[in-house]
Design an enzyme around this catalytic site. Sequence first.
Site, PDB file in Angstrom:
ATOM      1  CE1 TYR A  64      -3.127  -3.002   0.805  1.00  0.00           C
ATOM      2  CE2 TYR A  64      -4.522  -1.090   1.143  1.00  0.00           C
ATOM      3  CZ  TYR A  64      -4.378  -2.448   0.929  1.00  0.00           C
ATOM      4  OH  TYR A  64      -5.487  -3.240   0.840  1.00  0.00           O
ATOM      5  CE  LYS A  97       2.484 -18.189   2.086  1.00  0.00           C
ATOM      6  NZ  LYS A  97       1.883 -19.416   2.583  1.00  0.00           N
TER       7      LYS A  97
END
Length: 359
Positions: free
Chosen positions: A124, A191
């Site tokens: 973002y 992750k």
Amino acid sequence: MKHTVTLIPGDGIGPEVVEAARRVLEATGVEFQWEVANAGAGALEKEGSLLPESLLQSIRKNGVALKGPTTTPVGGGFRSVNVALRKALNLYACLRPCRSYPGIISRYEKVDIVVVRENTEDLYAGIEFEKGTPEAEKLLAFISQNQQQEVPQDSGISIKLISETGTRRIARFAFDYAVANGRKKVNAITKANILKFSDGLFLEVCRQVASDYPGIEYEETLVDNLCAQLVLQSHPFDILVLPNLYGDIVSDLCAGLVGGLGVAPGANIGGEMAVFEPTHGSAPKYAGLNRVNPMATILSGVMMLRYIDEPEAAGRLEAAVAEIVAEGKSVTYDLKPGRSPATAVGTSAMADAIITKLS
Ligand code: NAD
């Protein structure tokens, strides 16, 4: 003491839910001076800017705002008004408590999870390169040279940027929140097994910060596994701290666990100021119909009351909301069995019912 608060009605259903929240907040007896300011599509129309400087100044001055959702028009010059607002005011922490209230129809019971989402970095950050531009080609050539692997030259690129500084402050925020609110556990969600240098860094810094808080349990879960566990509800999650993109997705998932977007509040918090707003968007198809649920915005107001040090009023207002949803009579369609509008009340009538519980 009178609190001066910037009030941002927003777009679509924003003005309706913000007006409902304003009325119930006033009914608590806390005194407010509202400074109305615009953002989003409405502001573009009226003031020629999606994010007018006067709005930013008002929030900087007052230190607190209650905001309705905003619409970002395509081609309006911003990827997202919200992302731009959070970056402009350095509101680095997005706080989204997801709690079950008796009476709300949901597949799950007794959920009590707090999502702490990093608000300024990750995918973002807005660092993107469009396919075919000289910048994208230059970057692709650099990557090909330095990674010993060919990358397709017709690629678009979005950079996932995670900094040590940004991670440290969001991790501290999560642990400080745990201490201040009597929570037991913080779980870092990444992750990192695949994204070693971005999520890996996030995890490494979370571990360092965790060691400063021996009284709070610390866990790590991979984001895909988290989603499965949330849906199975086999794991007692407490506070989740996540990079921006996973935080965005997991917030909506957790909202779904407790009854949907209509009931999920939120806050964007920085060092010196905070903007309180529901998790949901401007739902344009419901605009002006007096139909949608004001609860997410009202509960954002409850969070705001705690932030401005009005905990007693916050407790009373939350209890009034809980009573109305537990009774199940004066609630909007989304809280009715089968989402049926037949016996539902409108946005303003639900606010009126909450007000009766406050008097
Ligand atoms: P949305 O959250 O506006 O609506 C999706 C659906 O959720 C609605 O159709 C409705 O069924 C349900 N819903 C949302 N709010 C509800 C409420 N209060 N009560 C009952 N049901 C409710 O998401 P979208 O349609 O993807 O986005 C619409 C616009 O909102 C887009 O322009 C988007 O950019 C913007 N948006 C703004 C914010 C924000 O300002 N913080 C956040 C998300 C999306």
